[in-house]
Design an enzyme around this catalytic site. Structure first.
Site, PDB file in Angstrom:
ATOM      1  N   SER A   1       0.742  -1.277   0.025  1.00 24.01           N
ATOM      2  CA  SER A   1      -0.090   0.184   0.232  1.00 24.01           C
ATOM      3  C   SER A   1       0.872   1.289  -0.017  1.00 24.01           C
ATOM      4  O   SER A   1       0.430   2.218  -0.729  1.00 24.01           O
ATOM      5  CB  SER A   1      -0.996   0.113   1.305  1.00 24.01           C
ATOM      6  OG  SER A   1      -0.151  -0.157   2.479  1.00 24.01           O
TER       7      SER A   1
ATOM      8  N   HIS B   1      -2.049  -8.626   2.049  1.00 29.91           N
ATOM      9  CA  HIS B   1      -1.835  -7.320   2.634  1.00 29.91           C
ATOM     10  C   HIS B   1      -3.026  -7.196   3.500  1.00 29.91           C
ATOM     11  O   HIS B   1      -3.202  -7.996   4.441  1.00 29.91           O
ATOM     12  CB  HIS B   1      -1.462  -6.506   1.737  1.00 29.91           C
ATOM     13  CG  HIS B   1      -0.989  -5.352   2.103  1.00 29.91           C
ATOM     14  ND1 HIS B   1      -0.318  -5.072   3.398  1.00 29.91           N
ATOM     15  CD2 HIS B   1      -0.888  -4.025   1.494  1.00 29.91           C
ATOM     16  CE1 HIS B   1       0.174  -3.873   3.268  1.00 29.91           C
ATOM     17  NE2 HIS B   1      -0.234  -3.261   2.321  1.00 29.91           N
TER      18      HIS B   1
ATOM     19  N   HIS C   1       5.464 -12.838   7.271  1.00 23.42           N
ATOM     20  CA  HIS C   1       5.905 -11.244   6.838  1.00 23.42           C
ATOM     21  C   HIS C   1       7.013 -11.467   5.561  1.00 23.42           C
ATOM     22  O   HIS C   1       7.713 -12.423   5.995  1.00 23.42           O
ATOM     23  CB  HIS C   1       6.083 -10.589   7.842  1.00 23.42           C
ATOM     24  CG  HIS C   1       5.863  -9.150   7.826  1.00 23.42           C
ATOM     25  ND1 HIS C   1       7.003  -8.488   6.974  1.00 23.42           N
ATOM     26  CD2 HIS C   1       4.776  -8.553   7.793  1.00 23.42           C
ATOM     27  CE1 HIS C   1       6.113  -7.307   7.032  1.00 23.42           C
ATOM     28  NE2 HIS C   1       5.299  -7.267   7.340  1.00 23.42           N
TER      29      HIS C   1
ATOM     30  N   ARG D   1       3.317  -4.995  16.629  1.00 22.49           N
ATOM     31  CA  ARG D   1       1.950  -4.404  16.542  1.00 22.49           C
ATOM     32  C   ARG D   1       0.935  -5.800  16.946  1.00 22.49           C
ATOM     33  O   ARG D   1      -0.021  -5.259  17.650  1.00 22.49           O
ATOM     34  CB  ARG D   1       1.293  -4.086  15.018  1.00 22.49           C
ATOM     35  CG  ARG D   1       2.382  -2.860  14.529  1.00 22.49           C
ATOM     36  CD  ARG D   1       2.221  -2.765  12.779  1.00 22.49           C
ATOM     37  NE  ARG D   1       2.707  -3.987  12.102  1.00 22.49           N
ATOM     38  CZ  ARG D   1       2.349  -3.965  10.808  1.00 22.49           C
ATOM     39  NH1 ARG D   1       1.897  -2.924  10.189  1.00 22.49           N
ATOM     40  NH2 ARG D   1       2.612  -5.271  10.339  1.00 22.49           N
TER      41      ARG D   1
ATOM     42  N   ASP E   1      -2.338  -8.541  11.474  1.00 24.92           N
ATOM     43  CA  ASP E   1      -3.455  -8.919  11.415  1.00 24.92           C
ATOM     44  C   ASP E   1      -4.267 -10.194  12.314  1.00 24.92           C
ATOM     45  O   ASP E   1      -5.481 -10.347  12.225  1.00 24.92           O
ATOM     46  CB  ASP E   1      -3.850  -9.237   9.788  1.00 24.92           C
ATOM     47  CG  ASP E   1      -3.419  -7.870   8.983  1.00 24.92           C
ATOM     48  OD1 ASP E   1      -3.963  -6.878   9.371  1.00 24.92           O
ATOM     49  OD2 ASP E   1      -2.563  -8.049   7.969  1.00 24.92           O
TER      50      ASP E   1
HETATM   51  N1  HAX Z   1       0.561 -19.885   5.716  1.00 27.06           N
HETATM   52  C1  HAX Z   1       1.124 -20.772   4.876  1.00 27.06           C
HETATM   53  N2  HAX Z   1       2.160 -20.590   4.165  1.00 27.06           N
HETATM   54  C2  HAX Z   1       2.864 -19.663   4.249  1.00 27.06           C
HETATM   55  C3  HAX Z   1       2.453 -18.445   5.033  1.00 27.06           C
HETATM   56  C4  HAX Z   1       1.424 -18.719   5.854  1.00 27.06           C
HETATM   57  N3  HAX Z   1       0.815 -17.805   6.644  1.00 27.06           N
HETATM   58  N4  HAX Z   1       3.427 -17.411   4.974  1.00 27.06           N
HETATM   59  C5  HAX Z   1       4.234 -17.946   3.957  1.00 27.06           C
HETATM   60  N5  HAX Z   1       3.907 -19.044   3.466  1.00 27.06           N
HETATM   61  C6  HAX Z   1       4.590 -19.855   2.123  1.00 27.06           C
HETATM   62  C7  HAX Z   1       4.530 -18.901   1.053  1.00 27.06           C
HETATM   63  O1  HAX Z   1       3.117 -19.002   0.511  1.00 27.06           O
HETATM   64  C8  HAX Z   1       5.695 -19.476   0.049  1.00 27.06           C
HETATM   65  O2  HAX Z   1       5.160 -20.748  -0.409  1.00 27.06           O
HETATM   66  P1  HAX Z   1       5.480 -21.262  -2.004  1.00 27.06           P
HETATM   67  O3  HAX Z   1       7.078 -21.226  -1.775  1.00 27.06           O
HETATM   68  O4  HAX Z   1       4.743 -22.559  -1.950  1.00 27.06           O
HETATM   69  O5  HAX Z   1       4.936 -20.218  -2.650  1.00 27.06           O
HETATM   70  C9  HAX Z   1       6.523 -19.802   1.288  1.00 27.06           C
HETATM   71  O6  HAX Z   1       5.755 -20.049   2.421  1.00 27.06           O
HETATM   72  C10 HAX Z   1       7.754 -18.754   1.404  1.00 27.06           C
HETATM   73  O7  HAX Z   1       7.047 -17.344   1.614  1.00 27.06           O
HETATM   74  P2  HAX Z   1       7.887 -16.293   2.395  1.00 27.06           P
HETATM   75  O8  HAX Z   1       9.094 -16.107   2.037  1.00 27.06           O
HETATM   76  O9  HAX Z   1       7.918 -16.851   3.786  1.00 27.06           O
HETATM   77  O10 HAX Z   1       6.647 -15.282   2.426  1.00 27.06           O
HETATM   78  P3  HAX Z   1       6.511 -13.982   1.588  1.00 27.06           P
HETATM   79  O11 HAX Z   1       7.459 -13.123   2.024  1.00 27.06           O
HETATM   80  O12 HAX Z   1       6.348 -14.391   0.073  1.00 27.06           O
HETATM   81  O13 HAX Z   1       4.816 -13.825   1.705  1.00 27.06           O
HETATM   82  C11 HAX Z   1       3.110 -13.198   3.214  1.00 27.06           C
HETATM   83  C12 HAX Z   1       4.826 -12.993   2.833  1.00 27.06           C
HETATM   84  C13 HAX Z   1       2.861 -12.024   4.249  1.00 27.06           C
HETATM   85  C14 HAX Z   1       2.375 -12.829   1.732  1.00 27.06           C
HETATM   86  C15 HAX Z   1       2.885 -14.463   3.245  1.00 27.06           C
HETATM   87  O14 HAX Z   1       3.549 -14.837   4.842  1.00 27.06           O
HETATM   88  C16 HAX Z   1       1.452 -14.769   3.635  1.00 27.06           C
HETATM   89  O15 HAX Z   1       0.809 -15.379   2.540  1.00 27.06           O
HETATM   90  N6  HAX Z   1       0.925 -14.725   5.001  1.00 27.06           N
HETATM   91  C17 HAX Z   1      -0.590 -15.042   5.184  1.00 27.06           C
HETATM   92  C18 HAX Z   1      -1.413 -13.685   4.535  1.00 27.06           C
HETATM   93  C19 HAX Z   1      -1.158 -12.396   5.591  1.00 27.06           C
HETATM   94  O16 HAX Z   1      -1.201 -12.622   6.726  1.00 27.06           O
HETATM   95  N7  HAX Z   1      -0.958 -11.393   5.003  1.00 27.06           N
HETATM   96  C20 HAX Z   1      -0.818 -10.080   6.039  1.00 27.06           C
HETATM   97  C21 HAX Z   1       0.811  -9.805   5.938  1.00 27.06           C
HETATM   98  C22 HAX Z   1       0.974  -8.549   6.852  1.00 27.06           C
HETATM   99  C23 HAX Z   1       0.587  -7.456   5.994  1.00 27.06           C
HETATM  100  O17 HAX Z   1       0.816  -6.824   5.213  1.00 27.06           O
HETATM  101  N8  HAX Z   1      -0.674  -6.872   6.626  1.00 27.06           N
HETATM  102  O18 HAX Z   1      -1.369  -5.823   6.052  1.00 27.06           O
END
Ligand code: HAX
Length: 436
Positions: free
Chosen positions: A241, A271, A318, A327, A373
């Site tokens: 964002s 996000h 994250h 947070r 979150d």
């Molecule tokens: N559940 C399951 N799998 C997860 C995970 C979770 N909570 N977090 C990461 N992973 C997986 C990824 O999907 C990725 O899998 P693949 O290799 O199969 O694609 C692997 O672990 C490596 O990912 P990463 O390097 O640890 O994490 P990223 O930087 O790629 O992604 C995310 C960060 C926040 C998008 C991710 O942790 C996620 O999807 N979390 C759940 C959604 C979430 O809570 N989002 C909010 C984040 C905070 C925010 O921005 N708030 O507004």
């Protein structure tokens, strides 16, 4: 010129001069090296922009102008509750780098009250939408409708000297932040409370007035709003964002259009929409398990089922953080201090005990810990705000403080159009595999 605007102008002019001298001397210095994995991997960690309001350390978490959340809970002027900081104070800090006095913060509350009028056509634009339009979509449409009042767009069309960009950007920022609570509350009451709208009460501070317009005006909810609107405000510049607001702003789109872009990014489930996803996922879990008090083994099974279905566990992980999000911790402390024996809060804490071990066991998740979150929804449900489709709008109202402060800084520092380089796979193959 008001005191905040004057301070901002003086500080940004000084920094602009410093940056000019720095680039003259060290403009060719290397800040980073980029790997192929980063190019394919969502540009993780690439250092590529200036973001003044905050910085994020993977282990320590967020610092707003150098201050941690626990420090700000002590140092910023507080609301009438005497406990949580007022987000007005955080905005002052983000704009100036200085902790404001109570008088500064009261002035800002008054400023935002005086700038908060929302034109009727904005409400009419919202009323033209189906009631079940997602609240974030409504929010983005309302912000875009407000753009008709942009001082920057008007002055640019008249012919605006580059050195003046900061001035109408400041005015747009102040006006937009002032209007967001009214717009957000209107969306909430329209979507979930049969259009029974509540007029503002300007005797209250910014957060308390927002809570009042939402229709959740008991003192504890107001206190929660002060904390909520403070801690969600900024998370350095690389998050989607913030970066989107920054990118759109770099084209000299005004604060309204830039922020609307940022909110489209916040509305994604990886996000900001994760705050809605978390509570939806918890409610589904309780429904599936047929209990409001699942034990850890039941939660473990539900988490494993989620993962087996190819879905993420919302609220965990994250892109930058490698420890529990400060947070999340701030909200947990709030619950420990103010809430006793709430079933959903208890479930959030049990999930915290269970999920990190499971995610760690997958061997690929870089951060198994909860993010912001994971906790916010349980607090809102506790105080009676159960309509979780609205939660990301609350996040958005807060996020305005950080991304729009940075928008002002970018225009004041004369930041250029952002335009990184893309590659084709053909280029990558030729370069690294020596194939044609
Ligand atoms: N559940 C399951 N799998 C997860 C995970 C979770 N909570 N977090 C990461 N992973 C997986 C990824 O999907 C990725 O899998 P693949 O290799 O199969 O694609 C692997 O672990 C490596 O990912 P990463 O390097 O640890 O994490 P990223 O930087 O790629 O992604 C995310 C960060 C926040 C998008 C991710 O942790 C996620 O999807 N979390 C759940 C959604 C979430 O809570 N989002 C909010 C984040 C905070 C925010 O921005 N708030 O507004």
């Amino acid at each position: 010129m008001d005191n905040l605007k004057k301070k901002f102008y003086e500080k940004s002019t000084e920094l602009k001069g410093e940056i000019k001298a720095l680039l003259k001397e060290h403009g060719n210095a290397k800040v980073d090296e980029v790997t192929l994995a980063q190019v394919f991997g969502g540009a993780r960690g690439i250092k590529m922009m200036i973001w003044e309001p905050s910085s994020l350390d993977p282990v320590e978490g967020i610092r707003f102008r150098g201050y941690t959340i626990p420090e700000l809970r002590q140092l910023l002027p507080k609301g009438v509750c005497g406990e949580e900081p007022r987000p007005e104070g955080l905005f002052w800090l983000l704009m100036t780098g200085e902790i404001p006095t109570a008088e500064d913060v009261n002035w800002l509350t008054g400023q935002w009250a005086s700038r908060s009028h929302v034109p009727d056509y904005v409400f009419q634009a919202l009323d033209a939408l189906p009631k079940d339009t997602h609240p974030m979509t409504q929010f983005i449409i309302a912000i875009s409708a407000l753009q008709n009042d942009s001082v920057f767009a008007k002055r640019y069309a008249e012919g605006l000297d580059k050195s003046e960009y900061w001035d109408p950007s400041y005015e747009d920022t102040m006006n937009l932040i002032a209007r967001l609570p009214r717009v957000a509350a209107y969306i909430y009451r329209r979507s979930f409370h049969h259009d029974q709208h509540i007029n503002p009460d300007f005797s209250l501070d910014w957060s308390a007035n927002f809570a009042h317009m939402l229709g959740h005006s008991d003192a504890d909810f107001q206190k929660l709003m002060r904390l909520y609107l403070t801690i969600h405000a900024d998370h350095e510049g690389g998050n989607a964002s913030a970066h989107t607001t920054h990118l759109v702003g770099s084209t000299l789109s005004d604060a309204y259009l830039s922020f609307a872009g940022g909110m489209s990014a916040l509305a994604g489930p990886l996000h900001g929409l994760a705050n809605q996803e978390v509570i939806g996922w918890i409610f589904n879990m309780l429904d599936t398990l047929g209990t409001h008090s699942p034990d850890k083994a039941q939660i473990e099974k539900y988490v494993n089922d989620t993962l087996a279905a190819g879905m993420v566990v919302p609220g965990y992980g994250h892109a930058v953080l490698r420890r529990p999000d400060p947070r999340f911790i701030a909200q947990k402390e709030f619950a420990e201090r103010n809430i006793n024996g709430d079933p959903i809060v208890e479930v959030v804490w049990k999930i915290f005990d269970v999920v990190p071990g499971i995610l760690e066991g997958l061997g690929k998740v870089k951060n198994p810990w909860p993010n912001v979150d994971a906790h916010s929804g349980a607090l809102l449900v506790h105080y009676g705000m159960k309509e979780y489709e609205f939660y990301t709008v609350l996040f958005g109202v807060s996020r305005a403080l950080g991304v729009l402060a940075s928008h002002c800084w970018s225009r004041a520092l004369g930041m250029p159009l952002e335009r990184p380089k893309s590659l084709t796979y053909k280029w990558v193959k030729e370069e690294f595999l020596k194939l044609s």
